[in-house]
Design a protein around this motif. Structure first.
Motif, PDB file in Angstrom:
ATOM      1  N   GLN A   1      -1.270  -2.873  -5.450  1.00  0.00           N
ATOM      2  CA  GLN A   1      -1.812  -1.646  -4.721  1.00  0.00           C
ATOM      3  C   GLN A   1      -2.507  -1.760  -3.366  1.00  0.00           C
ATOM      4  OE1 GLN A   1      -1.835   1.394  -6.399  1.00  0.00           O
ATOM      5  NE2 GLN A   1      -2.565   2.087  -4.350  1.00  0.00           N
ATOM      6  N   ARG A   2      -3.009  -3.102  -3.074  1.00  0.00           N
ATOM      7  CA  ARG A   2      -3.640  -3.287  -1.786  1.00  0.00           C
ATOM      8  C   ARG A   2      -2.430  -3.448  -0.817  1.00  0.00           C
ATOM      9  NH1 ARG A   2      -5.272  -4.677   2.607  1.00  0.00           N
ATOM     10  NH2 ARG A   2      -3.577  -5.981   2.981  1.00  0.00           N
ATOM     11  N   ARG A   3      -2.672  -2.256   0.155  1.00  0.00           N
ATOM     12  CA  ARG A   3      -1.869  -2.305   1.287  1.00  0.00           C
ATOM     13  C   ARG A   3      -2.913  -1.997   2.564  1.00  0.00           C
ATOM     14  NH1 ARG A   3       3.099  -0.030   0.104  1.00  0.00           N
ATOM     15  NH2 ARG A   3       3.712  -0.519   2.287  1.00  0.00           N
ATOM     16  N   SER A   4      -2.466  -2.599   3.898  1.00  0.00           N
ATOM     17  CA  SER A   4      -3.198  -2.457   4.937  1.00  0.00           C
ATOM     18  C   SER A   4      -3.355  -0.950   5.128  1.00  0.00           C
ATOM     19  CB  SER A   4      -2.809  -3.200   6.078  1.00  0.00           C
ATOM     20  OG  SER A   4      -2.800  -4.379   5.907  1.00  0.00           O
ATOM     21  N   CYS A   5      -4.402  -0.310   5.436  1.00  0.00           N
ATOM     22  CA  CYS A   5      -4.882   0.976   5.920  1.00  0.00           C
ATOM     23  C   CYS A   5      -5.350   0.945   7.193  1.00  0.00           C
ATOM     24  CB  CYS A   5      -5.960   1.608   4.702  1.00  0.00           C
ATOM     25  SG  CYS A   5      -6.352   3.008   4.820  1.00  0.00           S
TER      26      CYS A   5
ATOM     27  N   GLU B   1     -10.192  -2.702  -1.943  1.00  0.00           N
ATOM     28  CA  GLU B   1      -9.084  -2.124  -2.679  1.00  0.00           C
ATOM     29  C   GLU B   1      -9.648  -1.738  -4.027  1.00  0.00           C
ATOM     30  OE1 GLU B   1      -6.044   0.153  -3.531  1.00  0.00           O
ATOM     31  OE2 GLU B   1      -6.272  -1.014  -1.485  1.00  0.00           O
TER      32      GLU B   1
ATOM     33  N   CYS C   1      -8.115  -3.220   6.476  1.00  0.00           N
ATOM     34  CA  CYS C   1      -7.119  -3.793   7.209  1.00  0.00           C
ATOM     35  C   CYS C   1      -7.538  -5.111   8.214  1.00  0.00           C
ATOM     36  CB  CYS C   1      -6.296  -2.867   8.397  1.00  0.00           C
ATOM     37  SG  CYS C   1      -4.966  -3.627   9.098  1.00  0.00           S
TER      38      CYS C   1
ATOM     39  N   GLN D   1      -0.810   5.608   0.294  1.00  0.00           N
ATOM     40  CA  GLN D   1       0.369   4.734   0.200  1.00  0.00           C
ATOM     41  C   GLN D   1       0.649   4.396  -0.989  1.00  0.00           C
ATOM     42  OE1 GLN D   1      -2.246   2.173   3.022  1.00  0.00           O
ATOM     43  NE2 GLN D   1      -0.189   1.731   4.009  1.00  0.00           N
TER      44      GLN D   1
ATOM     45  N   PRO E   1       2.506   1.530  -3.957  1.00  0.00           N
ATOM     46  CA  PRO E   1       1.922   0.305  -3.860  1.00  0.00           C
ATOM     47  C   PRO E   1       3.218  -0.747  -3.807  1.00  0.00           C
ATOM     48  CG  PRO E   1       2.321   1.414  -6.124  1.00  0.00           C
ATOM     49  CD  PRO E   1       2.074   2.476  -5.054  1.00  0.00           C
ATOM     50  N   SER E   2       3.102  -1.921  -3.406  1.00  0.00           N
ATOM     51  CA  SER E   2       4.087  -2.774  -3.138  1.00  0.00           C
ATOM     52  C   SER E   2       5.226  -2.705  -4.164  1.00  0.00           C
ATOM     53  CB  SER E   2       3.615  -3.976  -2.785  1.00  0.00           C
ATOM     54  OG  SER E   2       2.870  -4.163  -1.715  1.00  0.00           O
TER      55      SER E   2
END
Length: 173
Positions: free
Chosen positions: A8-12, A104, A111, A155, A157-158
């Motif tokens: 789930q953690r994505r750069s925001c 997150e 970020c 966003q 998730p990966s």
């Protein structure tokens, strides 16, 4: 589940105006303070920035990649004295990632903004810019700034299928 948190953690880089509650700021900082460090020395320092005018100044600390800080609700500058600890970069990176993961889990985006070894187009070192804004002593190196806020854009998730398992080598390269 930790695996889900990692996916789930994505750069925001786009944040809403919603304030981050003091209890959540404390949890984010706690994640940094609980992070492992070389020989358990914990020589890092964290400068908490919430004032809008300071966030705007920090957003101009390097030529590119720092703009998002002007709309962040919180920034944490990760720094250390390199003469106290030769692993200050690794220790600071672990602490920064811990904060990003904690954020997150709280539903707060974040970020990383690299500062160490970056500069403005006129050759001014980004570390000097940050030191000047926040009165950080000359002997203290600035690694990065982690910017936080509630997401303005969702966003996905990966994806597991994007994992580069070909970069994992068993027994030998």
């Amino acid at each position: 589940m930790f695996k889900d948190l990692l996916l789930q953690r994505r750069s925001c880089r786009q944040f809403s105006e919603r304030e981050i509650q003091p209890d959540d700021v404390e949890l984010i900082l706690r994640a940094a303070l609980l992070s492992p460090s070389s020989r358990g020395r914990r020589t890092w320092h964290f400068v908490v920035v919430e004032r809008k005018e300071d966030l705007e100044k920090l957003s101009e600390a390097k030529s590119s990649g720092s703009d998002f800080l002007k709309c962040a609700r919180l920034a944490v500058v990760v720094c250390a004295d390199a003469f106290e600890n030769d692993c200050w970069i690794e220790d600071g990176a672990i602490a920064a990632y811990g904060m990003l993961l904690q954020a997150e889990e709280l539903g707060i985006g974040g970020c990383w903004c690299q500062i160490h070894k970056r500069m403005l187009s006129d050759g001014t070192h980004s570390e000097d810019v940050v030191r000047g804004i926040l009165d950080i002593p000359e002997n203290v190196n600035v690694l990065c700034i982690a910017g936080f806020g509630y997401r303005n854009v969702e966003q996905p998730p990966s994806k597991e299928e994007n994992l580069k398992w070909e970069n994992v080598h068993l027994h030998r390269y």
